[in-house]
Design a protein around this motif. Sequence first.
Motif, PDB file in Angstrom:
ATOM      1  N   SER A   6       0.766  -0.973  -0.153  1.00  0.00           N
ATOM      2  CA  SER A   6       0.054  -0.011   0.033  1.00  0.00           C
ATOM      3  C   SER A   6       0.960   1.155   0.081  1.00  0.00           C
ATOM      4  O   SER A   6       2.036   1.065   0.325  1.00  0.00           O
ATOM      5  CB  SER A   6      -1.014   0.122   1.377  1.00  0.00           C
ATOM      6  N   ARG A   9      -0.195   8.844  -0.833  1.00  0.00           N
ATOM      7  CA  ARG A   9       0.753  10.034  -1.937  1.00  0.00           C
ATOM      8  C   ARG A   9       1.298  11.065  -1.244  1.00  0.00           C
ATOM      9  O   ARG A   9       0.904  11.508   0.045  1.00  0.00           O
ATOM     10  CB  ARG A   9      -0.633  11.040  -2.465  1.00  0.00           C
ATOM     11  N   ASN A  18      -5.961   9.339   6.792  1.00  0.00           N
ATOM     12  CA  ASN A  18      -4.726   8.601   6.295  1.00  0.00           C
ATOM     13  C   ASN A  18      -4.419   7.367   7.539  1.00  0.00           C
ATOM     14  O   ASN A  18      -4.064   6.268   7.191  1.00  0.00           O
ATOM     15  CB  ASN A  18      -3.606   9.232   6.055  1.00  0.00           C
ATOM     16  N   PHE A  38       4.945   2.016   0.424  1.00  0.00           N
ATOM     17  CA  PHE A  38       5.695   3.278  -0.178  1.00  0.00           C
ATOM     18  C   PHE A  38       4.976   4.442  -0.040  1.00  0.00           C
ATOM     19  O   PHE A  38       3.723   4.705   0.422  1.00  0.00           O
ATOM     20  CB  PHE A  38       5.990   2.713  -1.338  1.00  0.00           C
ATOM     21  N   HIS A  43       2.798   9.628  -8.118  1.00  0.00           N
ATOM     22  CA  HIS A  43       1.469  10.062  -8.180  1.00  0.00           C
ATOM     23  C   HIS A  43       1.085  11.285  -7.914  1.00  0.00           C
ATOM     24  O   HIS A  43       0.316  12.338  -8.365  1.00  0.00           O
ATOM     25  CB  HIS A  43       0.599   9.128  -7.163  1.00  0.00           C
ATOM     26  N   MET A 130      -1.451   3.029 -10.171  1.00  0.00           N
ATOM     27  CA  MET A 130      -1.655   2.208  -8.780  1.00  0.00           C
ATOM     28  C   MET A 130      -1.685   0.575  -9.018  1.00  0.00           C
ATOM     29  O   MET A 130      -0.945   0.118  -7.999  1.00  0.00           O
ATOM     30  CB  MET A 130      -3.088   2.594  -8.464  1.00  0.00           C
ATOM     31  N   ILE A 134       0.917  -2.165  -7.059  1.00  0.00           N
ATOM     32  CA  ILE A 134       0.416  -3.200  -6.180  1.00  0.00           C
ATOM     33  C   ILE A 134       0.941  -4.490  -6.867  1.00  0.00           C
ATOM     34  O   ILE A 134       1.471  -5.447  -6.211  1.00  0.00           O
ATOM     35  CB  ILE A 134      -1.105  -3.271  -6.064  1.00  0.00           C
ATOM     36  N   PRO A 143      -4.205  -2.645   2.242  1.00  0.00           N
ATOM     37  CA  PRO A 143      -4.775  -1.775   3.218  1.00  0.00           C
ATOM     38  C   PRO A 143      -5.157  -0.522   2.703  1.00  0.00           C
ATOM     39  O   PRO A 143      -4.188   0.272   2.559  1.00  0.00           O
ATOM     40  CB  PRO A 143      -3.861  -2.086   4.366  1.00  0.00           C
ATOM     41  N   VAL A 144      -6.226  -0.008   2.649  1.00  0.00           N
ATOM     42  CA  VAL A 144      -6.760   1.154   2.037  1.00  0.00           C
ATOM     43  C   VAL A 144      -8.110   1.717   2.605  1.00  0.00           C
ATOM     44  O   VAL A 144      -8.787   0.877   3.137  1.00  0.00           O
ATOM     45  CB  VAL A 144      -6.853   1.293   0.421  1.00  0.00           C
ATOM     46  N   ILE A 186     -13.054   8.509   6.969  1.00  0.00           N
ATOM     47  CA  ILE A 186     -13.076   9.379   8.013  1.00  0.00           C
ATOM     48  C   ILE A 186     -13.593  10.696   7.378  1.00  0.00           C
ATOM     49  O   ILE A 186     -13.037  11.113   6.475  1.00  0.00           O
ATOM     50  CB  ILE A 186     -11.460   9.494   8.668  1.00  0.00           C
ATOM     51  N   MET A 195     -12.700  13.532   4.828  1.00  0.00           N
ATOM     52  CA  MET A 195     -11.316  14.282   5.290  1.00  0.00           C
ATOM     53  C   MET A 195     -10.224  14.019   4.174  1.00  0.00           C
ATOM     54  O   MET A 195     -10.148  12.885   3.941  1.00  0.00           O
ATOM     55  CB  MET A 195     -10.962  13.841   6.639  1.00  0.00           C
ATOM     56  N   LYS A 197      -6.786  15.704   1.858  1.00  0.00           N
ATOM     57  CA  LYS A 197      -5.608  16.612   1.516  1.00  0.00           C
ATOM     58  C   LYS A 197      -6.427  17.828   0.565  1.00  0.00           C
ATOM     59  O   LYS A 197      -6.303  18.826   0.779  1.00  0.00           O
ATOM     60  CB  LYS A 197      -4.517  16.235   0.767  1.00  0.00           C
TER      61      LYS A 197
HETATM   62  P1  TYM Z   1      -4.084   8.990  -0.440  1.00  0.00           P
HETATM   63  O1  TYM Z   1      -2.755   9.424  -0.522  1.00  0.00           O
HETATM   64  O2  TYM Z   1      -5.226   9.989  -0.875  1.00  0.00           O
HETATM   65  O3  TYM Z   1      -4.619   8.328   0.818  1.00  0.00           O
HETATM   66  C1  TYM Z   1      -3.802   7.285   1.539  1.00  0.00           C
HETATM   67  C2  TYM Z   1      -4.556   6.532   2.219  1.00  0.00           C
HETATM   68  O4  TYM Z   1      -5.316   7.039   3.116  1.00  0.00           O
HETATM   69  C3  TYM Z   1      -6.727   6.527   2.944  1.00  0.00           C
HETATM   70  N1  TYM Z   1      -7.655   7.865   3.261  1.00  0.00           N
HETATM   71  C4  TYM Z   1      -8.670   7.497   4.117  1.00  0.00           C
HETATM   72  N2  TYM Z   1      -9.249   6.612   4.241  1.00  0.00           N
HETATM   73  C5  TYM Z   1     -10.497   6.772   5.287  1.00  0.00           C
HETATM   74  N3  TYM Z   1     -10.896   8.226   5.427  1.00  0.00           N
HETATM   75  C6  TYM Z   1     -10.243   9.164   4.920  1.00  0.00           C
HETATM   76  N4  TYM Z   1     -11.000  10.374   4.837  1.00  0.00           N
HETATM   77  C7  TYM Z   1      -9.333   8.886   3.861  1.00  0.00           C
HETATM   78  N5  TYM Z   1      -8.447   9.821   3.439  1.00  0.00           N
HETATM   79  C8  TYM Z   1      -7.408   8.974   2.901  1.00  0.00           C
HETATM   80  C9  TYM Z   1      -6.888   6.334   1.437  1.00  0.00           C
HETATM   81  O5  TYM Z   1      -8.005   5.542   1.263  1.00  0.00           O
HETATM   82  C10 TYM Z   1      -5.403   5.664   1.184  1.00  0.00           C
HETATM   83  O6  TYM Z   1      -5.575   4.266   1.682  1.00  0.00           O
HETATM   84  N6  TYM Z   1      -3.905   6.512  -4.635  1.00  0.00           N
HETATM   85  C11 TYM Z   1      -3.668   6.479  -3.239  1.00  0.00           C
HETATM   86  C12 TYM Z   1      -2.069   6.247  -3.275  1.00  0.00           C
HETATM   87  C13 TYM Z   1      -1.690   5.055  -3.729  1.00  0.00           C
HETATM   88  C14 TYM Z   1      -2.040   3.658  -3.542  1.00  0.00           C
HETATM   89  C15 TYM Z   1      -1.241   2.792  -4.426  1.00  0.00           C
HETATM   90  C16 TYM Z   1      -2.587   3.081  -2.411  1.00  0.00           C
HETATM   91  C17 TYM Z   1      -0.866   5.041  -4.917  1.00  0.00           C
HETATM   92  N7  TYM Z   1      -0.624   3.795  -5.478  1.00  0.00           N
HETATM   93  C18 TYM Z   1      -1.214   1.340  -4.422  1.00  0.00           C
HETATM   94  C19 TYM Z   1      -2.862   1.887  -2.441  1.00  0.00           C
HETATM   95  C20 TYM Z   1      -1.853   1.054  -3.354  1.00  0.00           C
HETATM   96  C21 TYM Z   1      -3.970   7.970  -2.865  1.00  0.00           C
HETATM   97  O7  TYM Z   1      -3.930   8.773  -3.280  1.00  0.00           O
HETATM   98  O8  TYM Z   1      -3.991   7.602  -1.442  1.00  0.00           O
END
Ligand code: TYM
Length: 329
Positions: A6, A9, A18, A38, A43, A130, A134, A143-144, A186, A195, A197
């Motif tokens: 997982s 960004r 996050n 990572f 991205h 993405m 993976i 885990p996401v 969240i 929530m 960025k």
């Molecule tokens: P990113 O950077 O927006 O968010 C990172 C991780 O945090 C989780 N997340 C949340 N979970 C619950 N409630 C929230 N409000 C919330 N905001 C963020 C996201 O679900 C994520 O797990 N594209 C991805 C990064 C990525 C990635 C991947 C993830 C790039 N390659 C490969 C997994 C596998 C991203 O922008 O996440």
Amino acid sequence: METVVSGIRSTGNLHLGNYFGALKNFIKMQHENNCFFFIADYHSLTTHPTPGDLHGSVKQVLAEYLACGLDPEAATLYLQSDVPEVTELYLLLNMNAYVGELERTTSFKDKVRKQPENVNAGLLTYPVLMAADIIIHNASKVPVGKDQEQNLEMARKFARRFNNLYKVKYFTEPQPYNFGQVLIKIPGLDGTGKMGKSEGNGIYLVDDPKDIRKKVMRAVTDSGPTEMNSEMPEPIQNLFTLMDVVSEKSTIDFFKEKYANCEIRYGDLKKQLAEDIINFTSPIREKILEISANNNYLRKVANMGAEKARESASKTIKEVREIIGFKPF
Ligand code: TYM
């Protein structure tokens, strides 16, 4: 032992979304699985950071990973851009990703609406990169948070399509993961939505207590319930969702009862929520400040992770090239 991948960004500091959506699971999973975590710095280029901002954010997120308890001896922690094999797999997967399906993804449509001045091809093919992240390690679990569900569905689709096209059972179809429960969202404290960025409503792990109090006290509420046991509107539900992750059960029960009896005072609820968030983030914040000042340590961790991640990725790329038909004379 399962392979777990997982990433997060590097477009800014880590917030509670996050942490509770993803990072908490990274920490729980790291000792029992073969984990690759990572920092998705390729991205982050979709939003055109300056070179200084890019480097600063990557460094900050790495320090935050470590401050939260990720163990570089247990899991492989690395920067996406230290593993160029990922970009090769991305190119190869792009040949079997269709423009129509990419245009239909929710996150792409969202970006087109929110930043019409910068609808770059990187945004369109974001789910392909993405998927490459993976399946480069042939992960089974990812885990996401809830917002990544569709991207994971696309990753499975691209893995399956590759297998079908070349009549192999090479890639595993990766599943989103949250410790046996549903994926988490969240909320922000601005009324509706998550929530995030880009939403500009984050409570960050590194925020100082004063900022946290200010953010929580500004949270959207209403004039209060007028009927006993009434259903909560979304902004109020959101305050309780945050309480669920940072507060004691007795505290939550206390305020739920007050709500049900129409005796709730949102000011008290917010004060308590702010203190509980501060209790949770304060030790992490201290560690972030300490670790981010230690360049030598960060360099060591990044180098070690890059080496381990490349070893795994180059094995995959070698095999994928052979499957596709790139062969030495
Ligand atoms: P990113 O950077 O927006 O968010 C990172 C991780 O945090 C989780 N997340 C949340 N979970 C619950 N409630 C929230 N409000 C919330 N905001 C963020 C996201 O679900 C994520 O797990 N594209 C991805 C990064 C990525 C990635 C991947 C993830 C790039 N390659 C490969 C997994 C596998 C991203 O922008 O996440």
